[in-house]
Design an enzyme around this catalytic site. Structure first.
Site: not given
Ligand code: R5P
Length: 297
Positions: A35, A93, A190, A192
Site C-alpha cells: 500500500d 520554493q 534566464k 523560466r
C-alpha cells in the site's frame, strides 16, 4: 564513538564518506508495503552521536523516511543526530510566487530542524534566504560548496575553458570555481516560462568563437536550462560545450536532450548517484564533520 547510517541506494557515497571520516558504517533496511507504507529497521543500539546520510532527490518519499529514521534513532540511543543531505530538496520554493502558494523551503527546513540537531548539505539553492541558519532555525546548519572541486576537475579536463553560468544565481558557483583555478567566467540571464520552457540569454558582447565552454550550475533537473545555454554558446561559435553540475538529477530525457543540443561531456559530483559522477564530495563532507565546532565535535 559515532556511527554513519545510510541507505543502500546511496552505498557508493556512504562508503567513501565512512572511509574519509573514519566512521563505522551501517545501513537502514527498508521494506515497502504494497500500500506504499515504509518500514525501516535500524541497528538496535545506536551511539550517542549518529550521522545519517540521505540526499533528498525524489524528496517526497525520502522525507517520510527521514522523519521515521530520526524518531527511531532517538529511541535507539542517538542523543545527537546529524543529517548529511548532500542534495537538499525544496530549496527553490522560497517565496509565494502566487497568492496562497506554500513556501515549501520554510516548512521543509523547519521539519528538518525538528528532527535533527545539525544539517550538512552541499550547494543548497539559497536565493532569497542567505544562510542555512535561516533554513534550519536554531540548529547547526552547514552549507558546503562543491564549486572549487568541480573547478579543479574542469581545469584539468578542459584547460583554458570559459565557465558559463546559465543564470544569475549561478554566479556564486561559477565565480568560486573559476577564481580558484584562474579561469574566465560569465553568467547568462534566464527567464523560466514553465517547467520545461526556459529562455537563456548570453551576456551581450561575450565572444566565444573557437573557445571551449563549460556550463556550470548547482543542479540539473529537466536539463532545459543547460540545453538553452548550450544552444546560446554554440550560436556564439563555441568550439565545444561541456557541462558540470553539483547535483545530477537529470530527470526523464534530460541527458539525451543535452547531447542533442551538442553538449560533449557531462560531469557531476557524487552528491546524487548518477552515471556522470566524476568528483566526490566525501572528503569535503568528512572535513565538515571533523572540523572544530562541527556537528560531530
Ligand atoms: C535554478 O535556478 C537552478 O540553479 C537550476 O538552473 C535549475 O533548477 C535547473 O532546472 P532545469 O534543469 O529543470 O532547467
Amino acid at each position: 564513538m559515532s556511527l554513519l547510517l545510510a541507505f543502500d541506494d546511496e552505498r557508493a557515497l556512504a562508503e567513501r564518506l565512512a572511509q574519509a571520516a573514519g566512521l563505522p558504517l551501517a545501513f537502514v533496511a527498508r521494506h515497502r508495503f504494497p500500500d506504499g507504507e515504509t518500514r525501516l529497521r535500524l541497528p538496535p543500539a545506536l551511539p550517542a552521536h549518529t550521522v545519517l546520510l540521505r540526499g533528498l532527490q525524489q524528496p517526497n518519499e525520502k522525507l517520510t523516511e527521514l522523519m521515521l529514521a530520526a524518531a527511531g534513532a532517538r529511541e535507539l540511543g542517538a542523543q545527537r543526530l546529524t543529517l548529511v543531505s548532500p542534495y537538499l530538496a525544496y530549496m527553490r520554493q522560497d517565496m509565494a510566487f502566487a497568492p496562497g502558494e506554500v513556501v515549501s523551503q520554510r516548512h521543509v527546513g523547519r521539519a528538518l530542524a525538528a528532527w535533527f540537531d545539525a544539517v550538512i548539505t552541499v550547494d543548497p539553492h539559497l536565493h532569497r534566504v542567505a544562510t542555512m541558519d535561516e533554513v534550519v532555525p536554531g540548529r547547526c546548519g552547514i552549507a558546503l560548496s562543491a564549486a572549487p572541486l568541480l573547478g579543479a576537475w574542469i581545469a584539468e579536463h578542459a584547460p583554458g575553458a570559459l565557465l558559463l553560468g546559465p543564470d544569475e544565481e549561478a554566479l556564486q558557483w561559477v565565480r568560486a570555481a573559476a577564481q580558484a583555478h584562474g579561469m574566465a567566467y560569465a553568467v547568462c540571464s534566464k527567464l523560466r516560462h514553465a517547467d520545461r520552457k526556459v529562455e537563456v540569454t548570453l551576456p551581450e558582447g561575450l565572444e566565444l568563437r573557437g573557445r571551449a565552454v563549460v556550463l556550470l550550475d548547482d543542479v540539473a533537473s529537466t536539463g532545459r536550462t543547460l540545453v538553452e545555454a548550450a544552444h546560446g554558446a554554440h550560436a556564439r561559435g563555441a568550439a565545444s560545450v561541456d557541462v558540470a553540475v553539483t547535483h545530477a538529477l537529470f530527470v526523464g530525457d534530460a541527458l539525451a536532450e543535452l547531447h542533442a543540443a551538442g553538449v560533449r561531456r557531462v560531469w557531476s559530483t557524487d552528491s546524487v548517484p548518477h552515471e556522470s559522477n566524476v568528483v566526490s564530495i566525501a572528503g569535503m563532507v568528512a572535513g565538515a564533520l571533523a572540523s572544530p565546532g562541527s556537528p560531530r565535535a
